[in-house]
Design a protein around this motif. Structure first.
Motif, short mmCIF file in Angstrom:
data_model
loop_
_atom_site.label_atom_id
_atom_site.label_comp_id
_atom_site.label_asym_id
_atom_site.label_seq_id
_atom_site.Cartn_x
_atom_site.Cartn_y
_atom_site.Cartn_z
N ALA A 126 0.83 -1.20 0.00
CA ALA A 126 0.00 0.00 0.00
C ALA A 126 0.87 1.25 0.00
CB ALA A 126 -0.89 0.00 1.23
N GLU A 127 0.26 2.35 -0.37
CA GLU A 127 0.95 3.65 -0.33
C GLU A 127 1.18 4.04 1.13
OE1 GLU A 127 2.09 5.49 -2.86
OE2 GLU A 127 1.45 3.89 -4.20
N PRO A 128 2.35 4.58 1.47
CA PRO A 128 2.64 4.98 2.84
C PRO A 128 1.61 5.96 3.43
CG PRO A 128 4.65 4.96 1.56
CD PRO A 128 3.52 4.72 0.60
N THR A 130 -1.56 6.16 2.71
CA THR A 130 -2.77 5.40 2.97
C THR A 130 -2.61 4.58 4.25
OG1 THR A 130 -3.25 5.27 0.62
CG2 THR A 130 -4.35 3.67 2.04
N LEU A 131 -1.45 3.95 4.41
CA LEU A 131 -1.18 3.20 5.64
C LEU A 131 -1.28 4.10 6.86
CD1 LEU A 131 1.84 0.96 4.59
CD2 LEU A 131 -0.55 0.27 4.87
N ALA A 132 -0.67 5.27 6.78
CA ALA A 132 -0.70 6.21 7.91
C ALA A 132 -2.12 6.66 8.22
CB ALA A 132 0.20 7.41 7.61
N GLN A 133 -2.92 6.93 7.20
CA GLN A 133 -4.30 7.36 7.40
C GLN A 133 -5.12 6.25 8.08
OE1 GLN A 133 -6.57 8.02 3.84
NE2 GLN A 133 -8.33 8.82 4.94
N HIS A 134 -4.98 5.04 7.61
CA HIS A 134 -5.71 3.91 8.21
C HIS A 134 -5.27 3.70 9.65
CE1 HIS A 134 -6.62 2.15 3.97
NE2 HIS A 134 -7.41 3.17 4.28
N ALA A 135 -3.99 3.81 9.90
CA ALA A 135 -3.46 3.65 11.26
C ALA A 135 -4.07 4.70 12.19
CB ALA A 135 -1.94 3.75 11.27
N ARG A 136 -4.15 5.95 11.74
CA ARG A 136 -4.74 7.03 12.56
C ARG A 136 -6.21 6.73 12.89
NH1 ARG A 136 -1.62 10.23 9.18
NH2 ARG A 136 -3.37 10.68 7.81
#
Length: 144
Positions: A126-128, A130-136
């Motif tokens: 995944a795009e970094p 996108t990963l950060a947004q999902h994690a938040r």
């Protein structure tokens, strides 16, 4: 629950091939195995899925699954094991009673009737952002 097939197995009103049982859990052979030796481990007390199961039943069921997995690998000379839970119909849950699939895996797919394949194509990161947004979003819900 009288309409739950796994509760009926626990009650003994539906036959099963039992492998292990204690006060809290039951392990039995899956009637539609994905590989040779495929088992199910369930809590005896009904819970629909991963989101509903009480922590003590989840712990007991997971530890029972670990014991069964070790025995399956040793007893069947399996090369590995998958532990799988499907929670919700969108995630392929067909019996609405929490259960863990213990699926021995084999390098010899043909002779050991190992027909499972990954349901997604690994190696597509995944795009970094996108990963950060999902994690938040997930972390914010954990804090609640």
């Amino acid at each position: 629950m009288s309409d739950c097939v796994f509760c009926s197995i626990v009650a003994g009103t539906i036959p099963s091939v039992k492998v292990a049982e204690d006060e809290t859990t039951l392990a039995f052979m899956d009637i539609d195995p994905g590989a040779e030796g495929h088992l199910l481990v369930i809590p005896k007390r009904h819970s629909a899925d991963l989101l509903e199961i009480p922590a003590d039943d989840l712990v007991a069921t997971t530890l029972a699954a670990q014991r069964v997995a070790k025995a399956a690998i040793d007893g069947l000379e399996a090369d590995g094991v998958n532990l799988l839970n499907c929670s919700g119909t969108a995630a392929w849950q067909t019996v609405l009673h929490f259960h863990l699939h213990v699926i021995p895996r084999y390098h010899d797919k043909v002779n050991r009737q190992d027909r499972l394949e990954l349901p997604f194509e690994p190696g597509r990161p995944a795009e970094p952002d996108t990963l950060a947004q999902h994690a938040r979003l997930i972390a914010a819900e954990i804090v609640r």
